[in-house]
Design an enzyme around this catalytic site. Structure first.
Site, PDB file in Angstrom:
ATOM      1  N   TYR A 134      -1.939  -1.435  11.060  1.00 14.25           N
ATOM      2  CA  TYR A 134      -2.158  -1.996   9.720  1.00 14.25           C
ATOM      3  C   TYR A 134      -1.019  -1.565   8.774  1.00 14.25           C
ATOM      4  O   TYR A 134      -0.414  -2.377   8.085  1.00 14.25           O
ATOM      5  CB  TYR A 134      -3.522  -1.539   9.150  1.00 14.25           C
ATOM      6  CG  TYR A 134      -3.556  -1.519   7.646  1.00 14.25           C
ATOM      7  CD1 TYR A 134      -3.683  -2.700   6.921  1.00 14.25           C
ATOM      8  CD2 TYR A 134      -3.404  -0.326   6.934  1.00 14.25           C
ATOM      9  CE1 TYR A 134      -3.665  -2.682   5.530  1.00 14.25           C
ATOM     10  CE2 TYR A 134      -3.385  -0.302   5.554  1.00 14.25           C
ATOM     11  CZ  TYR A 134      -3.518  -1.474   4.857  1.00 14.25           C
ATOM     12  OH  TYR A 134      -3.476  -1.458   3.488  1.00 14.25           O
ATOM     13  N   LYS A 143       2.234  -3.765   6.696  1.00 14.29           N
ATOM     14  CA  LYS A 143       2.658  -3.692   5.284  1.00 14.29           C
ATOM     15  C   LYS A 143       4.143  -3.303   5.231  1.00 14.29           C
ATOM     16  O   LYS A 143       4.930  -3.879   4.475  1.00 14.29           O
ATOM     17  CB  LYS A 143       1.811  -2.671   4.511  1.00 14.29           C
ATOM     18  CG  LYS A 143       0.364  -3.040   4.358  1.00 14.29           C
ATOM     19  CD  LYS A 143       0.177  -4.244   3.452  1.00 14.29           C
ATOM     20  CE  LYS A 143      -1.271  -4.665   3.319  1.00 14.29           C
ATOM     21  NZ  LYS A 143      -1.459  -6.012   2.788  1.00 14.29           N
ATOM     22  N   SER A 175       0.832  -1.202   0.000  1.00 10.38           N
ATOM     23  CA  SER A 175       0.000   0.000   0.000  1.00 10.38           C
ATOM     24  C   SER A 175       0.868   1.254   0.000  1.00 10.38           C
ATOM     25  O   SER A 175       1.984   1.259   0.534  1.00 10.38           O
ATOM     26  CB  SER A 175      -0.840  -0.015   1.283  1.00 10.38           C
ATOM     27  OG  SER A 175      -1.407   1.251   1.516  1.00 10.38           O
TER      28      SER A 175
HETATM   29  C1  UD1 Z   1      -6.840   4.611   3.678  1.00 11.23           C
HETATM   30  C2  UD1 Z   1      -5.840   4.222   4.746  1.00 11.23           C
HETATM   31  C3  UD1 Z   1      -4.653   3.548   4.076  1.00 11.23           C
HETATM   32  C4  UD1 Z   1      -5.141   2.356   3.278  1.00 11.23           C
HETATM   33  C5  UD1 Z   1      -6.181   2.804   2.265  1.00 11.23           C
HETATM   34  C6  UD1 Z   1      -6.791   1.614   1.582  1.00 11.23           C
HETATM   35  C7  UD1 Z   1      -6.132   5.819   6.580  1.00 11.23           C
HETATM   36  C8  UD1 Z   1      -5.511   6.934   7.355  1.00 11.23           C
HETATM   37  N1  UD1 Z   1      -5.429   5.380   5.517  1.00 11.23           N
HETATM   38  O1  UD1 Z   1      -6.245   5.575   2.839  1.00 11.23           O
HETATM   39  O2  UD1 Z   1      -3.754   3.134   5.077  1.00 11.23           O
HETATM   40  O3  UD1 Z   1      -4.061   1.758   2.605  1.00 11.23           O
HETATM   41  O4  UD1 Z   1      -7.244   3.502   2.930  1.00 11.23           O
HETATM   42  O5  UD1 Z   1      -7.681   2.020   0.598  1.00 11.23           O
HETATM   43  O6  UD1 Z   1      -7.221   5.366   6.898  1.00 11.23           O
HETATM   44  N2  UD1 Z   1     -12.458  10.924   3.816  1.00 11.23           N
HETATM   45  C9  UD1 Z   1     -13.492  11.742   4.201  1.00 11.23           C
HETATM   46  N3  UD1 Z   1     -14.605  11.171   4.733  1.00 11.23           N
HETATM   47  C10 UD1 Z   1     -14.727   9.808   4.911  1.00 11.23           C
HETATM   48  C11 UD1 Z   1     -13.668   8.996   4.516  1.00 11.23           C
HETATM   49  C12 UD1 Z   1     -12.535   9.577   3.989  1.00 11.23           C
HETATM   50  O7  UD1 Z   1     -13.424  12.964   4.054  1.00 11.23           O
HETATM   51  O8  UD1 Z   1     -15.785   9.352   5.411  1.00 11.23           O
HETATM   52  C13 UD1 Z   1     -11.269  11.553   3.188  1.00 11.23           C
HETATM   53  C14 UD1 Z   1      -9.946  11.290   3.896  1.00 11.23           C
HETATM   54  O9  UD1 Z   1      -9.699  12.257   4.862  1.00 11.23           O
HETATM   55  C15 UD1 Z   1      -8.974  11.304   2.719  1.00 11.23           C
HETATM   56  C16 UD1 Z   1      -9.802  10.749   1.538  1.00 11.23           C
HETATM   57  O10 UD1 Z   1     -11.147  10.951   1.903  1.00 11.23           O
HETATM   58  O11 UD1 Z   1      -8.600  12.626   2.403  1.00 11.23           O
HETATM   59  C17 UD1 Z   1      -9.567   9.276   1.289  1.00 11.23           C
HETATM   60  O12 UD1 Z   1      -9.771   8.543   2.493  1.00 11.23           O
HETATM   61  P1  UD1 Z   1      -9.816   6.943   2.510  1.00 11.23           P
HETATM   62  O13 UD1 Z   1     -10.751   6.453   1.465  1.00 11.23           O
HETATM   63  O14 UD1 Z   1     -10.085   6.524   3.907  1.00 11.23           O
HETATM   64  O15 UD1 Z   1      -8.370   6.523   2.053  1.00 11.23           O
HETATM   65  P2  UD1 Z   1      -6.927   6.953   2.649  1.00 11.23           P
HETATM   66  O16 UD1 Z   1      -7.052   7.635   3.941  1.00 11.23           O
HETATM   67  O17 UD1 Z   1      -6.195   7.683   1.573  1.00 11.23           O
END
Ligand code: UD1
Length: 338
Positions: free
Chosen positions: A149, A153, A124
């Site tokens: 997690y 990795k 990842s």
């Molecule tokens: C997340 C994990 C990462 C993992 C990946 C798998 C975290 C900190 N990181 O990445 O370790 O490998 O998923 O796909 O969890 N967001 C919102 N609202 C939400 C959900 C997310 O605003 O309800 C925003 C987050 O702040 C971020 C973006 O959307 O800016 C993407 O979030 P997410 O889909 O959770 O992925 P990552 O955080 O990039």
């Protein structure tokens, strides 16, 4: 060529199995259904018209893995199986380290005993931590993971690197995924998270279909054009193709090497919500919330290495990713639970 796929009924695993079968590979899946559903096997059969050899087992059950290697002449392994929920990993570190690390050690030990030394490991972008440079190339040093997690990795990448140093007969490719979204074009397979989704796309999809009320946007005060976090979303079908290209690359005996699999383009949370509104044809309510601990402002890939060495490049853009996620959500409002 026979490929063993651990975690092959999971979100990325299932799409990869279809791509492997469509490219003439013989696939053996093992899965314990911790985070997936037996129905996935029926769906894969429906899409490919092929019955897959399947074992319901766990990598912690080493004896059962030994039996599978004894029964089949396996040429390579794609290793997806592992716990993957960031938040849960913070609360259950022992379970995460035990399952992900011991499971992989068992797998590699059985592979070694059977002289099967071709492995693709599901890694990842999380291993880069708060990356020193954007876009992130594979030359970027690994950073500090922000949760157990991520550390599993990170540590497994190191463990596999040490294995290759000790025994150059191993060929290992580390695939560092950015943010996989989308679903198979048929709408038969897709992402089916347990409980309330943690990741952005499945959350948006469930708001769009009316199961959840409003998307919480985690922070709008980042140093980005609209203040929300930017990520490199990649269609799961492009990821699947990346695995098949990596299998081909293993035959060149690359030793150990890592590839970023992303699109090289970043989209903000608000841009993704807008793209999804376009796909589903109506507004999606959202509200601004505080930043989520551990999130970085911007994360997207430079994928030149995969382009040059694997002849791989992502084909799908954000609109198609959202359209395919929506198609899956509409056709399966309760995921695989019928
Ligand atoms: C997340 C994990 C990462 C993992 C990946 C798998 C975290 C900190 N990181 O990445 O370790 O490998 O998923 O796909 O969890 N967001 C919102 N609202 C939400 C959900 C997310 O605003 O309800 C925003 C987050 O702040 C971020 C973006 O959307 O800016 C993407 O979030 P997410 O889909 O959770 O992925 P990552 O955080 O990039």
């Amino acid at each position: 060529m026979k490929i063993l796929v651990t975690g092959g009924t999971g979100y990325i695993g299932s799409h990869t199995c279809i791509e492997l079968i469509n490219n003439g590979y013989e696939v053996i899946i093992i899965d314990n259904f911790y985070n997936s559903n037996i129905e996935v096997l029926n769906r894969i059969k429906k899409i490919t018209n092929k019955t897959i050899t399947f074992y319901q087992t766990d990598l912690l059950n080493k004896e059962s893995i030994e039996k599978i290697f004894y029964q089949h002449n396996i040429n390579a392994v794609i290793h997806f199986a592992g716990y993957k929920a960031v938040g849960e990993s913070v609360h259950k570190p022992l379970e995460y380290y035990h399952n992900n690390i011991t499971g992989t050690l068992n797998l590699c030990d059985v592979m070694r005993k059977n002289d099967v030394k071709n492995l693709i490991f599901s890694s990842s972008a999380t291993v880069y931590g708060d990356a020193a440079q954007i876009p992130i190339t594979e030359k970027c040093p690994k950073g500090t993971a922000t949760n157990p997690y991520g550390w599993t990795k990170w540590m497994l990448e190191q463990m596999l690197t040490d294995l290759c140093t000790a025994d150059p007969d191993w060929n290992i490719i580390l695939l560092r995924y950015f943010n996989p979204i989308g679903a198979h074009k048929s709408g038969l397979i897709g992402e089916d998270p347990n409980g309330i989704p943690n990741n952005l796309l499945p959350y948006i999809a469930q708001v769009a279909i009316g199961k959840l009320k409003s998307v919480g946007v985690f922070g709008n005060d980042y140093n980005t054009p609209d203040g929300t976090g930017i990520r490199d979303y990649i269609h799961v079908l492009d990821l699947a193709v990346g695995h098949v290209k990596a299998i081909k690359k293993l035959l060149d005996q690359p030793g150990i090497t890592a590839y970023n699999l992303g699109t090289g383009r970043g989209y903000s949370v608000l841009q993704v919500i807008a793209a999804f509104e376009n796909a589903c044809g109506h507004k999606i309510p959202y509200n601004i919330q505080p930043r989520r601990t551990g999130d970085v402002a911007v994360c997207y890939a430079n994928c030149d290495k995969a382009k040059v060495e694997l002849n791989w490049e992502a084909q799908f853009g954000i609109d198609e990713m959202c359209a395919d996620s929506w198609n899956w959500q509409v056709k399966n409002p309760n995921g695989y639970t019928l």
